[in-house]
Design a protein around this motif. Sequence first.
Motif, PDB file in Angstrom:
ATOM      1  N   ALA A  45       0.827  -1.211   0.000  1.00  0.00           N
ATOM      2  CA  ALA A  45       0.000   0.000   0.000  1.00  0.00           C
ATOM      3  C   ALA A  45       0.859   1.258   0.000  1.00  0.00           C
ATOM      4  N   ARG A  46       2.004   1.201   0.689  1.00  0.00           N
ATOM      5  CA  ARG A  46       2.881   2.372   0.763  1.00  0.00           C
ATOM      6  C   ARG A  46       3.813   2.456  -0.443  1.00  0.00           C
ATOM      7  N   GLY A  47       3.897   1.398  -1.236  1.00  0.00           N
ATOM      8  CA  GLY A  47       4.839   1.342  -2.345  1.00  0.00           C
ATOM      9  C   GLY A  47       4.439   2.186  -3.540  1.00  0.00           C
ATOM     10  N   PRO A  48       5.240   2.135  -4.593  1.00  0.00           N
ATOM     11  CA  PRO A  48       5.035   3.020  -5.747  1.00  0.00           C
ATOM     12  C   PRO A  48       3.747   2.744  -6.529  1.00  0.00           C
ATOM     13  N   VAL A  49       3.241   1.525  -6.492  1.00  0.00           N
ATOM     14  CA  VAL A  49       2.044   1.215  -7.269  1.00  0.00           C
ATOM     15  C   VAL A  49       0.817   1.912  -6.698  1.00  0.00           C
ATOM     16  N   TYR A  50       0.673   1.848  -5.358  1.00  0.00           N
ATOM     17  CA  TYR A  50      -0.505   2.448  -4.724  1.00  0.00           C
ATOM     18  C   TYR A  50      -0.193   3.807  -4.089  1.00  0.00           C
ATOM     19  N   GLY A  51       1.019   3.991  -3.573  1.00  0.00           N
ATOM     20  CA  GLY A  51       1.476   5.280  -3.072  1.00  0.00           C
ATOM     21  C   GLY A  51       0.628   5.879  -1.964  1.00  0.00           C
ATOM     22  N   MET A  52       0.163   5.062  -1.024  1.00  0.00           N
ATOM     23  CA  MET A  52      -0.706   5.569   0.043  1.00  0.00           C
ATOM     24  C   MET A  52       0.107   6.239   1.146  1.00  0.00           C
ATOM     25  N   SER A  53      -0.556   7.154   1.880  1.00  0.00           N
ATOM     26  CA  SER A  53       0.055   7.771   3.049  1.00  0.00           C
ATOM     27  C   SER A  53       0.051   6.781   4.206  1.00  0.00           C
ATOM     28  N   ILE A  54       0.725   7.142   5.307  1.00  0.00           N
ATOM     29  CA  ILE A  54       0.759   6.268   6.480  1.00  0.00           C
ATOM     30  C   ILE A  54      -0.654   6.024   7.005  1.00  0.00           C
ATOM     31  N   ARG A  55      -1.466   7.076   7.081  1.00  0.00           N
ATOM     32  CA  ARG A  55      -2.825   6.920   7.622  1.00  0.00           C
ATOM     33  C   ARG A  55      -3.688   6.054   6.706  1.00  0.00           C
ATOM     34  N   ASP A  56      -3.585   6.265   5.413  1.00  0.00           N
ATOM     35  CA  ASP A  56      -4.398   5.463   4.482  1.00  0.00           C
ATOM     36  C   ASP A  56      -3.972   3.995   4.502  1.00  0.00           C
ATOM     37  N   ALA A  57      -2.662   3.757   4.536  1.00  0.00           N
ATOM     38  CA  ALA A  57      -2.175   2.382   4.585  1.00  0.00           C
ATOM     39  C   ALA A  57      -2.555   1.720   5.906  1.00  0.00           C
ATOM     40  N   SER A  58      -2.567   2.497   7.003  1.00  0.00           N
ATOM     41  CA  SER A  58      -3.000   1.969   8.301  1.00  0.00           C
ATOM     42  C   SER A  58      -4.465   1.549   8.237  1.00  0.00           C
ATOM     43  N   PHE A  59      -5.268   2.335   7.531  1.00  0.00           N
ATOM     44  CA  PHE A  59      -6.677   1.980   7.387  1.00  0.00           C
ATOM     45  C   PHE A  59      -6.833   0.650   6.640  1.00  0.00           C
ATOM     46  N   TYR A  60      -6.005   0.433   5.649  1.00  0.00           N
ATOM     47  CA  TYR A  60      -6.067  -0.830   4.912  1.00  0.00           C
ATOM     48  C   TYR A  60      -5.645  -2.008   5.789  1.00  0.00           C
ATOM     49  N   LEU A  61      -4.717  -1.776   6.721  1.00  0.00           N
ATOM     50  CA  LEU A  61      -4.381  -2.827   7.678  1.00  0.00           C
ATOM     51  C   LEU A  61      -5.602  -3.203   8.512  1.00  0.00           C
ATOM     52  N   GLY A  62      -6.391  -2.195   8.863  1.00  0.00           N
ATOM     53  CA  GLY A  62      -7.631  -2.467   9.581  1.00  0.00           C
ATOM     54  C   GLY A  62      -8.599  -3.286   8.745  1.00  0.00           C
ATOM     55  N   LEU A  63      -8.702  -2.965   7.464  1.00  0.00           N
ATOM     56  CA  LEU A  63      -9.586  -3.725   6.576  1.00  0.00           C
ATOM     57  C   LEU A  63      -9.125  -5.173   6.433  1.00  0.00           C
ATOM     58  N   LEU A  64      -7.824  -5.413   6.581  1.00  0.00           N
ATOM     59  CA  LEU A  64      -7.320  -6.781   6.529  1.00  0.00           C
ATOM     60  C   LEU A  64      -7.925  -7.613   7.661  1.00  0.00           C
ATOM     61  N   GLY A  65      -8.045  -7.017   8.839  1.00  0.00           N
ATOM     62  CA  GLY A  65      -8.700  -7.703   9.944  1.00  0.00           C
ATOM     63  C   GLY A  65     -10.156  -7.989   9.649  1.00  0.00           C
ATOM     64  N   LEU A  66     -10.827  -7.039   9.012  1.00  0.00           N
ATOM     65  CA  LEU A  66     -12.233  -7.242   8.661  1.00  0.00           C
ATOM     66  C   LEU A  66     -12.377  -8.384   7.654  1.00  0.00           C
ATOM     67  N   ALA A  67     -11.443  -8.478   6.722  1.00  0.00           N
ATOM     68  CA  ALA A  67     -11.495  -9.545   5.715  1.00  0.00           C
ATOM     69  C   ALA A  67     -11.393 -10.917   6.362  1.00  0.00           C
ATOM     70  N   GLN A  68     -10.649 -11.025   7.458  1.00  0.00           N
ATOM     71  CA  GLN A  68     -10.534 -12.302   8.161  1.00  0.00           C
ATOM     72  C   GLN A  68     -11.746 -12.575   9.045  1.00  0.00           C
ATOM     73  N   PHE A  69     -12.354 -11.520   9.574  1.00  0.00           N
ATOM     74  CA  PHE A  69     -13.444 -11.706  10.537  1.00  0.00           C
ATOM     75  C   PHE A  69     -14.769 -12.057   9.884  1.00  0.00           C
ATOM     76  N   VAL A  70     -15.093 -11.436   8.760  1.00  0.00           N
ATOM     77  CA  VAL A  70     -16.418 -11.616   8.156  1.00  0.00           C
ATOM     78  C   VAL A  70     -16.717 -13.087   7.848  1.00  0.00           C
ATOM     79  N   PRO A  71     -15.821 -13.829   7.171  1.00  0.00           N
ATOM     80  CA  PRO A  71     -16.142 -15.248   6.926  1.00  0.00           C
ATOM     81  C   PRO A  71     -16.232 -16.053   8.206  1.00  0.00           C
ATOM     82  N   LEU A  72     -15.406 -15.736   9.199  1.00  0.00           N
ATOM     83  CA  LEU A  72     -15.484 -16.456  10.466  1.00  0.00           C
ATOM     84  C   LEU A  72     -16.833 -16.223  11.138  1.00  0.00           C
TER      85      LEU A  72
END
Length: 426
Positions: A45-72
């Motif tokens: 997320a922070r790399g050259p392809v997506y180029g997100m800021s620290i806050r935006d990339a942190s938000f995506y880390l949060g979404l990663l948790g949601l991706a694991q929780f919903v199917p469970l």
Amino acid sequence: MTETPAPSSPLTIRDFRYFLLARFFANWGTLSMVVILGYQLYETARGPVYGMSIRDASFYLGLLGLAQFVPLLMLAPVTGWTADRFERRTIVRIANGVDLIIALALTFFTWSGTLTLPSLFALAALHGAARGFIGPASSSITPNIVSAEQLPRAIAMSTIAWQAAAISGPAVAGYLYASHPTSAYVFSSVSLIVSILALTPIRRVVPPPMARDRHPLRQMLDGLTYVRGHRFLLGAITLDLFAVLLGGATALLPVYARDILHVGPQGLGELRTATAAGAAIVALWFAFNPLKDNVGVKMLFAVAGFGGATILFGISTWMPLSALALALLGACDMFSVYVRSSLVQLHTPDAMRGRVSAVSGVAISASNELGEVQSGVAAALLGPVGAIVVGGAAAVAIAAGWAYLFPEIRRARTFAPPPQIQETVA
């Protein structure tokens, strides 16, 4: 006729030794895989392809948790019913096989340089589904291979295996990833294969037969009904749910490793190791010195300590202090987990253990994965430091509030279940 003496320790039981081995290697593989997956997601997320800021990339880390929780969450009624309906050892082996497929896919995507955010989220969701089946079946195996008297010690030893994997696995994976990214997932794959093989010698663990006059859908909901009808279990499960949901710092560790402490993937593994080391020390103590009195009050104080350690980690910018804070956090969390796990298992009849464990597993996953979402959103609004400090303060408040909302927890003196359950837990 001479009676066979009761085992002096859970470790004298052959099946339990194989179970510990399987648990260690399963968690060695999956914890390492999840830690590196999170770091790769943040780095992508922070790399050259997506180029997100620290806050935006942190938000995506949060979404990663949601991706694991919903199917469970969606599969929880099915996973608990499955653990109470089918052979439990086989369920764990199949679910570990799914995690093995995920590790192999991550190996290929990393080796070929074709990782994308959508592929990382999809594999994280599949891992969440596998975890949903592993939790109820695995936690229901231990009470079937050790006696009720040995169960608190067995839970502590099982947790030692888990924490030993959590100490060494992410650290090893972090160094492997730094040397060659693909090797971290090869490490996870081999570990999962060993875990599947270690489960094979354990005797079959078949749950008691279910009543045939109840519809399967009604049976699936029985676990939730049972927990709702027992305020003690409800209070113990929801205490952990809300404290970790609001006070968890794990999701933001990649942020601290990369952009606050500046220690990179090796440092990320060391931070995860610090948390697990604190937990392992407490689990090792309980394995040989089981808790015997005032278990409820001590659990409440442990949750408050968890919040205080979270605050200390949030404000630290020095790696040694951050590691110490995480070690304290892990120790307090392990104390709470040990008490809650022992109480839940000993206060639940064997025929209901899978479904009640599924409810408990959803709460634990909600606290962890939804906690990651909460951390990501809070970090986007308050910054990572503000998010962790506010969350730690909330965990302290939860411990104080639950002491009054659920007096049953304060009054719990020992692990002994009520008489009507004592007859059915064996």
